[in-house]
Write an enzyme that holds these catalytic residues in place. Structure first.
Site, PDB file in Angstrom:
ATOM      1  N   GLY A 165      -5.596  -4.979  14.894  1.00 22.78           N
ATOM      2  CA  GLY A 165      -4.218  -4.950  16.075  1.00 22.78           C
ATOM      3  C   GLY A 165      -2.673  -4.682  15.271  1.00 22.78           C
ATOM      4  O   GLY A 165      -1.370  -4.262  15.695  1.00 22.78           O
ATOM      5  N   GLY A 166      -2.823  -4.069  14.037  1.00 20.90           N
ATOM      6  CA  GLY A 166      -2.138  -3.528  13.556  1.00 20.90           C
ATOM      7  C   GLY A 166      -1.130  -2.596  14.446  1.00 20.90           C
ATOM      8  O   GLY A 166      -1.308  -1.588  14.662  1.00 20.90           O
ATOM      9  N   VAL A 205      -2.647  -3.250  -3.340  1.00 20.64           N
ATOM     10  CA  VAL A 205      -2.810  -4.741  -4.220  1.00 20.64           C
ATOM     11  C   VAL A 205      -2.671  -5.528  -3.052  1.00 20.64           C
ATOM     12  O   VAL A 205      -1.328  -5.178  -1.957  1.00 20.64           O
ATOM     13  CB  VAL A 205      -1.743  -5.011  -5.209  1.00 20.64           C
ATOM     14  CG1 VAL A 205      -2.301  -3.913  -6.387  1.00 20.64           C
ATOM     15  CG2 VAL A 205      -0.173  -4.362  -4.750  1.00 20.64           C
ATOM     16  N   ARG A 206      -3.898  -6.804  -2.969  1.00 24.17           N
ATOM     17  CA  ARG A 206      -3.402  -7.197  -1.995  1.00 24.17           C
ATOM     18  C   ARG A 206      -4.380  -8.443  -1.058  1.00 24.17           C
ATOM     19  O   ARG A 206      -4.695  -8.622  -2.633  1.00 24.17           O
ATOM     20  CB  ARG A 206      -4.209  -6.660  -0.577  1.00 24.17           C
ATOM     21  CG  ARG A 206      -5.861  -5.800  -0.701  1.00 24.17           C
ATOM     22  CD  ARG A 206      -6.584  -4.662   0.078  1.00 24.17           C
ATOM     23  NE  ARG A 206      -8.054  -4.991  -0.340  1.00 24.17           N
ATOM     24  CZ  ARG A 206      -8.213  -3.936  -1.113  1.00 24.17           C
ATOM     25  NH1 ARG A 206      -7.146  -3.258  -1.503  1.00 24.17           N
ATOM     26  NH2 ARG A 206      -9.561  -3.301  -1.186  1.00 24.17           N
ATOM     27  N   SER A 256       0.550  -1.116   0.066  1.00 25.95           N
ATOM     28  CA  SER A 256      -0.331   0.200  -0.249  1.00 25.95           C
ATOM     29  C   SER A 256       1.055   1.410   0.208  1.00 25.95           C
ATOM     30  O   SER A 256       2.034   0.984   1.054  1.00 25.95           O
ATOM     31  CB  SER A 256      -0.616  -0.060   1.425  1.00 25.95           C
ATOM     32  OG  SER A 256      -2.063   1.316   1.035  1.00 25.95           O
ATOM     33  N   HIS A 278       2.426  12.407  -0.900  1.00 28.27           N
ATOM     34  CA  HIS A 278       2.167  13.413  -1.091  1.00 28.27           C
ATOM     35  C   HIS A 278       3.134  14.602  -1.292  1.00 28.27           C
ATOM     36  O   HIS A 278       4.431  14.765  -0.789  1.00 28.27           O
ATOM     37  CB  HIS A 278       1.650  14.450   0.439  1.00 28.27           C
ATOM     38  CG  HIS A 278       0.050  13.145   0.994  1.00 28.27           C
ATOM     39  ND1 HIS A 278      -1.141  13.205   0.356  1.00 28.27           N
ATOM     40  CD2 HIS A 278       0.548  11.904   1.790  1.00 28.27           C
ATOM     41  CE1 HIS A 278      -1.791  12.670   1.232  1.00 28.27           C
ATOM     42  NE2 HIS A 278      -1.185  12.057   2.183  1.00 28.27           N
ATOM     43  N   HIS A 336      -2.817   7.642  -4.565  1.00 31.64           N
ATOM     44  CA  HIS A 336      -2.736   6.077  -3.369  1.00 31.64           C
ATOM     45  C   HIS A 336      -2.618   4.608  -4.103  1.00 31.64           C
ATOM     46  O   HIS A 336      -3.425   4.649  -5.204  1.00 31.64           O
ATOM     47  CB  HIS A 336      -4.052   6.448  -2.162  1.00 31.64           C
ATOM     48  CG  HIS A 336      -4.838   4.821  -2.196  1.00 31.64           C
ATOM     49  ND1 HIS A 336      -5.428   4.107  -2.953  1.00 31.64           N
ATOM     50  CD2 HIS A 336      -4.111   3.607  -1.046  1.00 31.64           C
ATOM     51  CE1 HIS A 336      -5.431   2.765  -1.730  1.00 31.64           C
ATOM     52  NE2 HIS A 336      -4.959   3.086  -1.522  1.00 31.64           N
TER      53      HIS A 336
END
Length: 310
Positions: free
Chosen positions: A261-262, A110-111, A93, A97, A107
């Site tokens: 919980g990342g 890919v996942r 990800s 800016h 932005h």
């Protein structure tokens, strides 16, 4: 599935390296700093952040590979029956800016997700979108043409469908406006109406991930040397506020990271370094700022309709 996971992970880590190298080159003034992290419940990642560059005020390109005992609610909106199942997830990800308001924020994500245990269920997701601050049809058309080119090899129905999905997803309902000019977005690819096999899903993921630099870098090169002043900067900072609102209130990726919980620093790497909120702001009639909000932010066909006169 373990062999498939290894293949996806190898591609994603290579994609992170490729994108970071290309963005460093176009910036020319700063390099990404790698911050390796681990997660108590399982997994970890590599957050790479570039700051105070010649082009980019701040940007991050994050790889993560996590697993856990309970799939968070943010990942089960399309498949509520999977809530609570053990899972494994990985992805790249990024958010960049730029300092110059004439260079758009962008932005990309890919996942890959899979539930674990008996009868695992997997799916792909991702896409890329563009948030310009000033209206250039050349840039918008190029961005969307690259998105269409990436998907057409997999079927000409995908681009219009994923574009509409992107327009619908990157929308701020509390303001009734789009975050930017969109691009493509897809999720839950691998089940439901997208009953495709793993190889086809992985191929689509690679096409999207590998198209990002071709879509974004030419725009950066065209705009990065454009002179700007206080007016343009003020408008950029105000529009960045919309970006923050979307990411914190609506973005599924942000919600998934927090619910699982990342690592907070990695999840919130998408936040811009400077932002303002103007009360009841409206653009001056006939200004470029009005043209952006009136003509570019509403969903529009950028690849098959003749260009409008400036």
């Amino acid at each position: 599935m373990s062999t498939s996971l290894d293949r996806v992970k190898e591609y994603l880590q290579g994609l992170q390296d490729q994108i970071c190298g290309a963005l460093e080159q176009v910036d020319g003034g700063a390099r990404f700093v790698s911050d390796l992290w681990s997660r108590a419940e399982g997994g970890g990642g590599d957050t790479r952040v570039l700051a105070k560059g010649a082009v980019f005020e701040r940007g991050g390109v994050n790889f993560s590979h996590v697993h856990g005992a309970t799939l968070p609610a943010a990942a089960t909106q399309a498949r509520p029956q999977l809530a609570g199942r053990p899972f494994e997830a990985m992805g790249v990800s990024l958010v960049m800016h730029p300092e110059n308001p004439y260079v758009p924020t962008t932005h990309m994500n890919v996942r890959f997700f899979t539930t674990t245990g008996d009868e695992p269920i997997w799916w792909f997701g991702g896409g890329f979108d563009l948030t310009p601050y000033y209206p250039f049809e050349e840039d918008a058309r190029h961005w969307h043409q690259m998105a269409k080119n990436a998907l057409d090899a997999h079927g000409e129905s995908l681009y219009p469908r994923f574009k509409e999905w992107c327009d619908r997803y990157f929308h701020l309902p509390h303001r009734g406006e789009a975050r930017g000019i969109g691009g493509i977005f897809f999720d839950d690819l691998g089940g439901g109406e997208d009953a495709i096999d793993f190889e086809e899903g992985f191929s689509i993921l690679r096409s999207v991930g590998s198209a990002f630099l071709d879509a974004y870098l030419p725009i950066v090169e065209r705009r990065k040397s454009t002179a700007f002043g206080e007016r343009e900067r003020a408008f950029q900072l105000m529009r960045r506020g919309r970006y923050v609102e979307f990411n914190l209130i609506h973005d599924r990726g942000t919600h998934f990271g927090l619910q699982s919980g990342g690592r907070t620093e990695s999840i919130l790497m998408s936040m811009p370094p400077h932002v303002t909120w103007e009360y009841n702001w409206t653009p001056r009639p006939g200004s470029p700022e009005e043209r952006l909000t009136a003509e570019f932010l509403p969903p529009r066909d950028w690849v098959s309709v003749a260009p409008q006169s400036p």
